[in-house]
Design an enzyme around this catalytic site. Structure first.
Site, mmCIF file in Angstrom:
data_model
loop_
_atom_site.group_PDB
_atom_site.id
_atom_site.type_symbol
_atom_site.label_atom_id
_atom_site.label_comp_id
_atom_site.label_asym_id
_atom_site.label_seq_id
_atom_site.Cartn_x
_atom_site.Cartn_y
_atom_site.Cartn_z
ATOM 1 N N GLY A 1 -69.443 11.604 -55.436
ATOM 2 C CA GLY A 1 -70.600 12.223 -54.787
ATOM 3 C C GLY A 1 -71.841 12.052 -55.652
ATOM 4 O O GLY A 1 -71.769 11.730 -56.845
ATOM 5 N N CYS A 2 -73.005 12.257 -55.043
ATOM 6 C CA CYS A 2 -74.264 11.998 -55.765
ATOM 7 C C CYS A 2 -74.535 13.062 -56.827
ATOM 8 O O CYS A 2 -74.757 12.729 -58.002
ATOM 9 C CB CYS A 2 -75.419 11.880 -54.779
ATOM 10 S SG CYS A 2 -75.480 13.177 -53.531
ATOM 11 N N PHE A 3 -74.503 14.347 -56.467
ATOM 12 C CA PHE A 3 -74.641 15.393 -57.486
ATOM 13 C C PHE A 3 -73.540 15.227 -58.534
ATOM 14 O O PHE A 3 -73.770 15.383 -59.738
ATOM 15 C CB PHE A 3 -74.504 16.787 -56.864
ATOM 16 C CG PHE A 3 -75.786 17.375 -56.339
ATOM 17 C CD1 PHE A 3 -76.939 17.405 -57.114
ATOM 18 C CD2 PHE A 3 -75.839 17.936 -55.075
ATOM 19 C CE1 PHE A 3 -78.115 17.979 -56.640
ATOM 20 C CE2 PHE A 3 -77.005 18.500 -54.590
ATOM 21 C CZ PHE A 3 -78.149 18.523 -55.368
#
Ligand SMILES: NC(=O)c1ccc[n+]([C@@H]2O[C@H](COP(=O)([O-])OP(=O)(O)OC[C@H]3O[C@@H](n4cnc5c(N)ncnc54)[C@H](OP(=O)(O)O)[C@@H]3O)[C@@H](O)[C@H]2O)c1
Length: 324
Positions: free
Chosen positions: A134-136
């Site tokens: 995921g990005c976070f």
């Protein structure tokens, strides 16, 4: 040349993958599957590609591609793989969170490797399927992994991160509507964001004690990028922390330590993660910055593809940010 298929072609990560792969010397796009735009030009959804490609969206897959990227919302990747069969040789790179956690990593006999190259490079090179982070989760893990490895993360960690509106995908929602988002900032899912699971598993992989992770995600009034700040107790000197991070990322193709304080625009539109360290009394402040759609999604997926097929790590990913 390897043949590539893209599923979820009209979305944001699909669009960025097309843009990156059109400039990749070892990969050619075989099809871009779309449930809503079959037969229409790719440029009908991705106007930035006008004059760059004549590709049309497809309503059918080619099961014999070398690799397929799934750019679908959570749950839809599992459904898509249940409904569609690819050849035994086809490798899969999934951008959703369907296969990221250890408990979800095995699907129909296939093992998905967690695709964070800074953590799992050797396993990625041998993988047949990748769960792209995921990005976070990417920004936060890259900020904390060096401390976790050296058993320096046993105290509580506070993380504050702000993301651009593209993090929510192409579909319009009340909090991505211009009237709401513009000139506005807010937090959401305080301390309960879904990326905590994959972050926790990676930090725990070094088998050292890990303190409580308090993560506050924020919605920023810009379109792209994530700036994450994390702080925790650290008793050593700033120089020792900098050496620890330099050593951990000495072989990393895209993660770099900056002596100067960092800002978002220096990484937007690139596959870079920039990290800066600052010390105040016995607290170490770690700042990391990425582009959510590139290092946090499509660029990291291409990096994983490069590793899986033995290409140069930065093939197709030598991008410069537009800082000014
Ligand atoms: N946005 C980010 O910054 C980011 C970062 C990291 C990870 N991710 C993850 O990557 C995935 C894709 O994100 P995104 O931002 O590209 O999403 P998106 O912009 O919403 O695009 C998803 C696309 O999937 C297709 N689709 C929708 N429902 C489908 C279904 N039932 N079956 C097959 N296709 C379907 C649609 O394209 P068609 O109409 O063309 O079929 C849609 O445009 C998500 O799981 C997201 O959490 C996103």
């Amino acid at each position: 040349m390897i043949k590539v298929g893209i599923i979820g072609g009209s979305g944001y990560t699909g669009g960025e993958l097309i843009r990156l792969l059109l400039n990749h010397s070892q990969a050619s796009i075989d099809f871009v599957y779309s449930t809503t735009r079959a037969g229409k030009p790719v440029t009908s959804a991705h106007q930035d590609l006008l004059g760059v490609t004549d590709l049309l969206f497809s309503g059918e897959i080619n099961p014999d591609v070398d690799v397929v990227f799934l750019c679908l919302g959570h749950g839809n990747s599992t459904q898509f793989l249940e409904d569609n069969t690819f050849s035994k040789q086809t490798k899969v790179i999934d951008l959703s969170n369907d296969f990221r956690l250890n408990k979800d990593a095995k699907f129909n006999g296939t093992m998905f490797v967690y695709g964070l190259p800074e953590l799992n490079k050797t396993a990625i090179t041998k993988a047949v399927a990748i769960a792209n982070p995921g990005c976070f989760a990417t920004a936060i893990q890259l900020a904390l992994l060096p401390l976790a490895k050296e058993d320096l993360l046993s105290n509580d960690v506070h993380v504050n991160a702000v993301t651009g509106s593209t993090g929510a995908g192409v579909g319009l929602s009340s909090t991505s509507h211009f009237s709401w988002r513009n000139n506005n900032v807010s937090w959401y899912k305080p301390f309960t964001h879904q990326h905590l699971g994959e972050i926790g598993e990676s930090l725990a992989s070094f088998k050292n004690a890990i303190g409580e992770l308090y993560f506050l995600p924020n919605r920023g009034n810009f379109t792209r990028g994530i700036l994450a700040t994390a702080y925790t107790t650290f008793e050593g000197s700033l120089e020792s922390a900098q050496k620890l991070y330099q050593d951990f990322y000495s072989e990393a193709a895209f993660t770099h330590i900056s002596d100067e304080p960092i800002h978002l625009k220096q990484v937007v539109n690139t596959n870079q993660c920039h990290i800066h360290l600052h010390q105040h009394k016995n607290q170490l402040l770690i700042t990391s910055a990425i582009d959510n759609l590139i290092k946090g999604a499509s660029g990291q997926a291409v990096h994983n593809m490069n590793l899986m097929f033995g290409f140069t790590e930065n093939e197709g990913l030598q991008l410069k940010a537009g800082v000014f």
